[in-house]
Design a protein around this motif. Structure first.
Motif, PDB file in Angstrom:
ATOM      1  N   VAL A 130       6.838  -7.175   3.703  1.00  0.00           N
ATOM      2  CA  VAL A 130       7.559  -6.043   3.134  1.00  0.00           C
ATOM      3  C   VAL A 130       6.909  -5.541   1.840  1.00  0.00           C
ATOM      4  O   VAL A 130       6.734  -4.321   1.664  1.00  0.00           O
ATOM      5  N   PRO A 131       6.521  -6.414   0.893  1.00  0.00           N
ATOM      6  CA  PRO A 131       5.862  -5.893  -0.312  1.00  0.00           C
ATOM      7  C   PRO A 131       4.598  -5.101  -0.002  1.00  0.00           C
ATOM      8  O   PRO A 131       4.324  -4.081  -0.658  1.00  0.00           O
ATOM      9  N   ARG A 132       3.840  -5.556   0.974  1.00  0.00           N
ATOM     10  CA  ARG A 132       2.634  -4.810   1.367  1.00  0.00           C
ATOM     11  C   ARG A 132       2.999  -3.445   1.930  1.00  0.00           C
ATOM     12  O   ARG A 132       2.342  -2.436   1.628  1.00  0.00           O
ATOM     13  N   LEU A 133       4.046  -3.359   2.732  1.00  0.00           N
ATOM     14  CA  LEU A 133       4.487  -2.076   3.272  1.00  0.00           C
ATOM     15  C   LEU A 133       4.914  -1.131   2.153  1.00  0.00           C
ATOM     16  O   LEU A 133       4.556   0.060   2.153  1.00  0.00           O
ATOM     17  N   LEU A 134       5.662  -1.645   1.187  1.00  0.00           N
ATOM     18  CA  LEU A 134       6.074  -0.811   0.062  1.00  0.00           C
ATOM     19  C   LEU A 134       4.865  -0.319  -0.722  1.00  0.00           C
ATOM     20  O   LEU A 134       4.820   0.836  -1.171  1.00  0.00           O
ATOM     21  N   GLU A 135       3.879  -1.181  -0.860  1.00  0.00           N
ATOM     22  CA  GLU A 135       2.654  -0.778  -1.551  1.00  0.00           C
ATOM     23  C   GLU A 135       1.918   0.295  -0.767  1.00  0.00           C
ATOM     24  O   GLU A 135       1.321   1.209  -1.362  1.00  0.00           O
ATOM     25  N   ASP A 136       1.943   0.238   0.563  1.00  0.00           N
ATOM     26  CA  ASP A 136       1.325   1.289   1.377  1.00  0.00           C
ATOM     27  C   ASP A 136       1.954   2.644   1.071  1.00  0.00           C
ATOM     28  O   ASP A 136       1.250   3.656   0.933  1.00  0.00           O
ATOM     29  N   PHE A 137       3.275   2.687   0.961  1.00  0.00           N
ATOM     30  CA  PHE A 137       3.951   3.950   0.654  1.00  0.00           C
ATOM     31  C   PHE A 137       3.675   4.386  -0.786  1.00  0.00           C
ATOM     32  O   PHE A 137       3.508   5.586  -1.056  1.00  0.00           O
ATOM     33  N   ARG A 138       3.628   3.433  -1.708  1.00  0.00           N
ATOM     34  CA  ARG A 138       3.294   3.791  -3.097  1.00  0.00           C
ATOM     35  C   ARG A 138       1.894   4.387  -3.170  1.00  0.00           C
ATOM     36  O   ARG A 138       1.675   5.421  -3.813  1.00  0.00           O
ATOM     37  N   ARG A 139       0.948   3.725  -2.523  1.00  0.00           N
ATOM     38  CA  ARG A 139      -0.430   4.213  -2.567  1.00  0.00           C
ATOM     39  C   ARG A 139      -0.556   5.574  -1.894  1.00  0.00           C
ATOM     40  O   ARG A 139      -1.273   6.464  -2.378  1.00  0.00           O
ATOM     41  N   ALA A 140       0.144   5.760  -0.781  1.00  0.00           N
ATOM     42  CA  ALA A 140       0.099   7.053  -0.097  1.00  0.00           C
ATOM     43  C   ALA A 140       0.652   8.156  -0.991  1.00  0.00           C
ATOM     44  O   ALA A 140       0.139   9.287  -0.995  1.00  0.00           O
ATOM     45  N   THR A 141       1.689   7.844  -1.764  1.00  0.00           N
ATOM     46  CA  THR A 141       2.265   8.827  -2.679  1.00  0.00           C
ATOM     47  C   THR A 141       1.276   9.176  -3.783  1.00  0.00           C
ATOM     48  O   THR A 141       1.076  10.353  -4.119  1.00  0.00           O
ATOM     49  N   THR A 142       0.641   8.171  -4.342  1.00  0.00           N
ATOM     50  CA  THR A 142      -0.388   8.416  -5.352  1.00  0.00           C
ATOM     51  C   THR A 142      -1.526   9.253  -4.775  1.00  0.00           C
ATOM     52  O   THR A 142      -2.033  10.183  -5.426  1.00  0.00           O
ATOM     53  N   ASN A 143      -1.915   8.946  -3.556  1.00  0.00           N
ATOM     54  CA  ASN A 143      -2.966   9.725  -2.902  1.00  0.00           C
ATOM     55  C   ASN A 143      -2.526  11.164  -2.660  1.00  0.00           C
ATOM     56  O   ASN A 143      -3.343  12.098  -2.772  1.00  0.00           O
ATOM     57  N   ALA A 144      -1.251  11.363  -2.310  1.00  0.00           N
ATOM     58  CA  ALA A 144      -0.753  12.723  -2.102  1.00  0.00           C
ATOM     59  C   ALA A 144      -0.811  13.528  -3.393  1.00  0.00           C
ATOM     60  O   ALA A 144      -1.138  14.723  -3.382  1.00  0.00           O
ATOM     61  N   ARG A 145      -0.500  12.891  -4.506  1.00  0.00           N
ATOM     62  CA  ARG A 145      -0.618  13.572  -5.797  1.00  0.00           C
ATOM     63  C   ARG A 145      -2.071  13.956  -6.047  1.00  0.00           C
ATOM     64  O   ARG A 145      -2.365  15.089  -6.461  1.00  0.00           O
ATOM     65  N   GLU A 146      -2.972  13.006  -5.808  1.00  0.00           N
ATOM     66  CA  GLU A 146      -4.397  13.288  -6.023  1.00  0.00           C
ATOM     67  C   GLU A 146      -4.890  14.380  -5.085  1.00  0.00           C
ATOM     68  O   GLU A 146      -5.782  15.165  -5.445  1.00  0.00           O
ATOM     69  N   ALA A 147      -4.325  14.437  -3.902  1.00  0.00           N
ATOM     70  CA  ALA A 147      -4.743  15.436  -2.918  1.00  0.00           C
ATOM     71  C   ALA A 147      -4.154  16.814  -3.192  1.00  0.00           C
ATOM     72  O   ALA A 147      -4.463  17.763  -2.459  1.00  0.00           O
ATOM     73  N   GLY A 148      -3.299  16.934  -4.193  1.00  0.00           N
ATOM     74  CA  GLY A 148      -2.810  18.246  -4.590  1.00  0.00           C
ATOM     75  C   GLY A 148      -1.530  18.698  -3.926  1.00  0.00           C
ATOM     76  O   GLY A 148      -1.148  19.870  -4.051  1.00  0.00           O
ATOM     77  N   PHE A 149      -0.835  17.807  -3.231  1.00  0.00           N
ATOM     78  CA  PHE A 149       0.443  18.188  -2.644  1.00  0.00           C
ATOM     79  C   PHE A 149       1.472  18.462  -3.741  1.00  0.00           C
ATOM     80  O   PHE A 149       1.417  17.869  -4.828  1.00  0.00           O
TER      81      PHE A 149
END
Length: 364
Positions: free
Chosen positions: A154-173
């Motif tokens: 579960v912690p790894r899954l939560l980290e996947d969503f955190r990282r995806a959110t950070t990536n979305a910010r970097e991607a300009g969403f």
């Protein structure tokens, strides 16, 4: 009362109208790597007059993938590909949200080097997904029985969503939308028929909703609540999941999500997938449970959208198949112009045909 063509404040952004484009799986990402490409850029730019574009489901990790040629947001190449799209959408005057997606058991071992997909539980179910056939074209295959997600994962899954959110910010969403609907992973945990666990993520409704809320908190922590929305589909049958307690579950998570002051709650209604028409009593109960903006989606046309806006049940309407076939849909709705008919045979996979070749009104 607001009209479909009035602006709307959604958390940190203000939309130009209330006719949104719903998230639509189209399977046009570049392989290898599931990288967003220039064809996808053209597709989103054509539809930038939507109040908000919600991207197709975008896998938060390789484990989250369930269909061929769907884009991810977990690699540098994917982030760069999305950045070219978001920059172009902004240049065209639009706003775009990234839909963060983990499909759970709606997948196939061929997409994971032979490994089984994960889910809340390992109960058998009947469903199919789409992989690349020997001829290179999309082909439908049966989903295998998944394995349960372990507690230590579960912690790894939560980290996947955190990282995806950070990536979305970097991607300009401009925003992110968590996919908690349609029988995918978070819905699999929420639904009583797919969650057979006996630990703190199973049993009671509060336990079954735990993962969805923990993911939401992880995503908020990686950005802020006014940049986060979530999609739910509490009533209906989707991808082998039919929750007998879905109506109650929807109201429960709506209340809990309302306490988090999200940008919006996106309600996917069951009639678009052949399910029942949602009744107004439930809409009223959902409105009372969730104080923030509600986006409705599901077989919407202008008349349905305006009725529900006038009644105060929704604040915006998301259109799916109508936006596939009509890149200038807000104008067509506003001016009561005829609509191009969609071509379902080209919804999934392929090239520009049935994707970027639908004309705007008056174009050749």
């Amino acid at each position: 009362m607001p009209s479909l063509f009035d602006p709307l404040t959604l958390g940190a952004v203000r939309t130009q109208n209330r006719a949104f484009m719903a998230p639509l799986t189209r399977m046009r990402a570049s392989v290898p790597g599931d990288v967003p490409n220039d064809l996808m850029r053209d597709y989103y730019v054509q539809r930038a007059s939507a109040g908000l574009l919600v991207s197709e489901g975008t896998q938060v990790s390789p484990e989250g993938k369930g269909y061929m040629d769907t884009p991810g947001i977990h690699s540098d190449e994917q982030v760069a590909g999305w950045r070219r799209i978001t920059d172009a959408v902004h240049d065209a005057g639009g706003l775009i949200a990234a839909q963060l997606w983990h499909v759970g058991r709606v997948s196939h071992e061929s997409l994971h080097d032979g490994a089984l997909p994960v889910s809340a539980s390992d109960g058998p179910y009947r469903n199919r997904t789409t992989v690349r056939g020997e001829d290179g074209r999309p082909t439908r295959v049966d989903c295998p029985v998944p394995r349960p997600l372990r507690l230590d994962e579960v912690p790894r899954l939560l980290e996947d969503f955190r990282r995806a959110t950070t990536n979305a910010r970097e991607a300009g969403f401009d925003l992110v939308e968590i996919h908690g609907a349609h029988g995918y992973l978070l819905h699999q945990f929420l639904a009583a028929d797919s969650n057979l666990r006996t630990d703190e993520y199973g049993g009671s409704l509060e336990n079954r909703a735990r993962l969805m809320l923990e993911v939401t908190d992880a995503v908020i922590g990686a950005w802020s609540s006014d940049r986060v929305g979530i999609r739910i589909s509490p009533i209906g049958s989707f991808n082998g999941t039919t929750d007998p307690e879905g109506a109650e579950a929807g109201l429960h998570v709506a209340r809990e999500l309302g306490r988090r002051d999200l940008a919006f709650l996106h309600l996917s209604e069951p009639d678009w997938a052949g399910g029942p028409v949602l009744d107004d009593d439930y809409r009223q109960a959902l409105r009372e449970a969730h104080p923030g903006p509600i986006v409705g989606a599901g077989s919407y046309d202008r008349a349905k959208a305006e009725r529900l806006l006038d009644a105060g049940f929704i604040d915006a309407a998301a259109f799916g198949r109508a936006f596939i076939a009509n890149p200038d849909l807000p104008r067509r709705l506003a001016e009561d112009l005829p609509l191009n008919p969609p071509r379902p045979e080209s919804f999934y996979g392929g090239d520009a045909e049935g994707y970027t070749d639908y004309p705007a009104h008056g174009a050749a």
